[in-house]
Design a protein around this motif. Sequence first.
Motif, PDB file in Angstrom:
ATOM      1  N   VAL A  19       0.871  -1.180   0.000  1.00 57.90           N
ATOM      2  CA  VAL A  19       0.000   0.000   0.000  1.00 57.90           C
ATOM      3  C   VAL A  19       0.904   1.224   0.000  1.00 57.90           C
ATOM      4  O   VAL A  19       1.792   1.325   0.851  1.00 57.90           O
ATOM      5  N   ASP A  20       0.691   2.139  -0.941  1.00 61.46           N
ATOM      6  CA  ASP A  20       1.527   3.348  -1.061  1.00 61.46           C
ATOM      7  C   ASP A  20       3.020   2.985  -1.133  1.00 61.46           C
ATOM      8  O   ASP A  20       3.851   3.612  -0.478  1.00 61.46           O
ATOM      9  N   ASP A  21       3.368   1.949  -1.905  1.00 67.00           N
ATOM     10  CA  ASP A  21       4.756   1.484  -2.059  1.00 67.00           C
ATOM     11  C   ASP A  21       5.394   1.057  -0.745  1.00 67.00           C
ATOM     12  O   ASP A  21       6.607   1.053  -0.604  1.00 67.00           O
ATOM     13  N   GLU A  22       4.590   0.715   0.232  1.00 66.57           N
ATOM     14  CA  GLU A  22       5.103   0.270   1.534  1.00 66.57           C
ATOM     15  C   GLU A  22       4.586  -1.147   1.800  1.00 66.57           C
ATOM     16  O   GLU A  22       3.386  -1.392   1.693  1.00 66.57           O
ATOM     17  N   PRO A  23       5.482  -2.106   2.089  1.00 67.74           N
ATOM     18  CA  PRO A  23       4.989  -3.441   2.425  1.00 67.74           C
ATOM     19  C   PRO A  23       4.251  -3.385   3.766  1.00 67.74           C
ATOM     20  O   PRO A  23       4.769  -2.835   4.733  1.00 67.74           O
ATOM     21  N   CYS A  24       3.030  -3.923   3.793  1.00 72.25           N
ATOM     22  CA  CYS A  24       2.189  -3.832   4.986  1.00 72.25           C
ATOM     23  C   CYS A  24       1.641  -5.200   5.368  1.00 72.25           C
ATOM     24  O   CYS A  24       1.388  -6.032   4.504  1.00 72.25           O
ATOM     25  N   LYS A  25       1.424  -5.390   6.663  1.00 73.18           N
ATOM     26  CA  LYS A  25       0.794  -6.617   7.163  1.00 73.18           C
ATOM     27  C   LYS A  25      -0.706  -6.347   7.266  1.00 73.18           C
ATOM     28  O   LYS A  25      -1.132  -5.299   7.745  1.00 73.18           O
ATOM     29  N   ILE A  26      -1.514  -7.320   6.821  1.00 69.24           N
ATOM     30  CA  ILE A  26      -2.970  -7.156   6.835  1.00 69.24           C
ATOM     31  C   ILE A  26      -3.502  -7.446   8.236  1.00 69.24           C
ATOM     32  O   ILE A  26      -3.284  -8.528   8.784  1.00 69.24           O
ATOM     33  N   LEU A  27      -4.196  -6.449   8.824  1.00 66.72           N
ATOM     34  CA  LEU A  27      -4.773  -6.606  10.155  1.00 66.72           C
ATOM     35  C   LEU A  27      -6.180  -7.184  10.062  1.00 66.72           C
ATOM     36  O   LEU A  27      -6.544  -8.075  10.821  1.00 66.72           O
ATOM     37  N   VAL A  47      -0.998  -2.377   8.480  1.00 65.08           N
ATOM     38  CA  VAL A  47       0.009  -1.588   9.192  1.00 65.08           C
ATOM     39  C   VAL A  47       1.346  -1.819   8.490  1.00 65.08           C
ATOM     40  O   VAL A  47       1.665  -2.946   8.110  1.00 65.08           O
ATOM     41  N   GLY A  48       2.093  -0.740   8.265  1.00 62.15           N
ATOM     42  CA  GLY A  48       3.374  -0.823   7.566  1.00 62.15           C
ATOM     43  C   GLY A  48       4.383  -1.651   8.362  1.00 62.15           C
ATOM     44  O   GLY A  48       4.510  -1.464   9.564  1.00 62.15           O
ATOM     45  N   ILE A  49       5.083  -2.550   7.685  1.00 62.30           N
ATOM     46  CA  ILE A  49       6.086  -3.390   8.348  1.00 62.30           C
ATOM     47  C   ILE A  49       7.238  -2.524   8.854  1.00 62.30           C
ATOM     48  O   ILE A  49       7.751  -2.724   9.942  1.00 62.30           O
TER      49      ILE A  49
END
Length: 127
Positions: A19-27, A47-49
Amino acid sequence: MSKQQTEIGKLKEGKYVVVDDEPCKILSISTSKPGKHGAAKSRIDVVGIFDGVKRSIVQPVSAKTYVPIVERKNAQVISIAGNTVQFMDIKDYEMFELEVTDQQLSQLEAGKEIPYIESLNKKKLDL
């Protein structure tokens, strides 16, 4: 390759998404029923890793998105200078530096092996 394409509908909680070029963990993922004029939509809270920022996206279930390749690796502590620590990857011997917190610093010493996470050319300690 640092990311793969997939459909929004195939994502699962606890996995990762870009999301927005940021690897994120799905909550969490909530999916609405298809409406009179369109497809079912998914609301995904992430939430961004690396930056810890919470984000939300709402997209049709059939929309394409990217899933980052998140690799767990090990590195050896080479040197410590203040809060900057130099590491060497155990497998490919790549040298890199990371800024660490005081709490992380207390767990590090030269020669010690530590786990770290790498995704989209970013790294962070996995302590």
